[in-house]
Design an enzyme around this catalytic site. Structure first.
Site, PDB file in Angstrom:
ATOM      1  N   HIS A  70      38.113  46.836  39.478  1.00  0.00           N
ATOM      2  CA  HIS A  70      37.800  46.114  38.240  1.00  0.00           C
ATOM      3  C   HIS A  70      36.467  46.567  37.628  1.00  0.00           C
ATOM      4  O   HIS A  70      35.540  46.951  38.316  1.00  0.00           O
ATOM      5  CB  HIS A  70      37.794  44.598  38.467  1.00  0.00           C
ATOM      6  CG  HIS A  70      36.845  44.133  39.527  1.00  0.00           C
ATOM      7  ND1 HIS A  70      37.092  43.033  40.310  1.00  0.00           N
ATOM      8  CD2 HIS A  70      35.662  44.602  39.953  1.00  0.00           C
ATOM      9  CE1 HIS A  70      36.096  42.846  41.151  1.00  0.00           C
ATOM     10  NE2 HIS A  70      35.216  43.789  40.950  1.00  0.00           N
ATOM     11  N   ASN A  71      36.432  46.540  36.296  1.00  0.00           N
ATOM     12  CA  ASN A  71      35.241  46.847  35.500  1.00  0.00           C
ATOM     13  C   ASN A  71      34.806  48.316  35.578  1.00  0.00           C
ATOM     14  O   ASN A  71      33.706  48.659  35.140  1.00  0.00           O
ATOM     15  CB  ASN A  71      34.059  45.963  35.906  1.00  0.00           C
ATOM     16  CG  ASN A  71      34.290  44.496  35.600  1.00  0.00           C
ATOM     17  OD1 ASN A  71      34.877  43.784  36.410  1.00  0.00           O
ATOM     18  ND2 ASN A  71      33.851  44.048  34.442  1.00  0.00           N
TER      19      ASN A  71
END
Length: 319
Positions: A230-231
């Site tokens: 994620h991210n």
């Protein structure tokens, strides 16, 4: 949701002015109707710059909270944020009816699920068994192979290829922990954006961000069995070979090449035109324009010299 209701839900004391909280967000991106949190020394430097309406924060950092921001004092802000993230989690299946926009030239094979508010461009091909979640957009001439899963809110650019069984926009691997060592899920409300001309290999997974977007920029090609946390942000024209793994919030510059089974730890930056050899492991920021190898990653020439010296020592001990 009222801030007083949030405090009651978390069993935290709050006696200040009540405000409406519409969503959760990061410290620097939150606005006056959103709640954020600080989970330690690393993020405390950003507290004074937040525009959040409220913040979950420990007593030791309360003095850094701006006057305009309401403070909820917590012994474990990260854990309380995890509890709260479930209340603000988006539904996997929308109850709201939204119109789909599907080009007449698109080809959609049998047994494809298409959610609400989906946009599918000209000459797109979606093969059998694919899952297209709510509010997904797929650009012109992209090809979605069998059994691909594209979760809610994901954005797929033009002329992309998503090979069989890849997963775009699944929840990231994020948990908070209590004193007993139990793990509590952090629900992810961000999305994944694939820009134009991106190719994703079979059985590769790309996790949605916690708040904003996991981004794969134009022209990047990703092999089979790759994990993108994620991210993460991948620059233009990167190449990632099979079984590469990127931990959350890794940021790759343009034209980065990562060999098979290479990896990054989280929250680091890899410079433009970097190559990481097979099984190389980046545990810190790497300067661009160089070739690295080994674990932890070092300049490839140094890694090869180190291996040669080790082999010499082993031979000497045996003799």
């Amino acid at each position: 949701m009222k801030l007083s209701e949030i405090a009651d839900f978390l069993n935290l004391e709050y006696k200040g002015e009540d405000i409406e909280i519409s969503a959760l967000n990061s410290i620097l991106e939150a606005n006056f109707m959103q709640l954020t949190y600080c989970d330690g020394e690393k993020n405390s430097k950003d507290i004074e710059r937040t525009n959040a309406g409220a913040i979950l924060v420990s007593q030791s950092f309360k003095h850094l909270v701006p006057k305009e921001t309401k403070a909820l004092i917590s012994q474990n802000p990260h854990l309380d944020f995890a509890y709260l993230s479930k209340l603000f989690a988006k539904s996997l299946i929308s109850k709201e009816k939204k119109e789909n926009h599907i080009a007449k030239s698109a080809t959609i094979m049998p047994n494809v699920y298409i959610g609400q508010g989906v946009s599918i461009g000209e000459n797109v091909i979606i093969m059998a068994g694919a899952y297209i979640g709510d509010n997904v957009s797929i650009g012109d001439e992209s090809i979605i192979h069998p059994n691909v899963v594209i979760y809610n809110d994901s954005k797929i650019g033009k002329k992309c290829q998503l090979l069989a069984n890849c997963v775009i926009g699944s929840d990231g691997f994020g948990y908070a922990h209590n004193k007993n060592g139990e793990h509590f899920k952090i629900y992810h409300n961000g999305n994944v954006i694939l820009e134009d001309f991106v190719e994703i290999g079979a059985c590769t997974t790309i996790d949605r961000s916690v708040f904003s977007s996991t981004i794969i920029k134009a022209g990047t090609k990703i092999d089979n069995l790759v994990q993108i946390g994620h991210n993460c942000i991948l620059g233009e024209n990167c190449l990632l070979a099979a079984q590469t793994g990127l931990a959350g919030s890794s940021e790759l510059g343009r034209n980065v090449v990562m060999g098979g089974q290479s990896a990054t730890s989280g929250h680091l930056k890899i410079g433009d035109f970097t190559t990481i050899a097979a099984r190389g492991a980046a545990i810190r920021n790497l300067e661009g324009g160089r070739v690295y190898g080994g674990a932890p990653a070092m300049p490839q020439r140094d890694w090869l010299k180190l291996q040669a010296k080790m082999n010499t020592l082993i031979k000497e001990r045996k003799s």
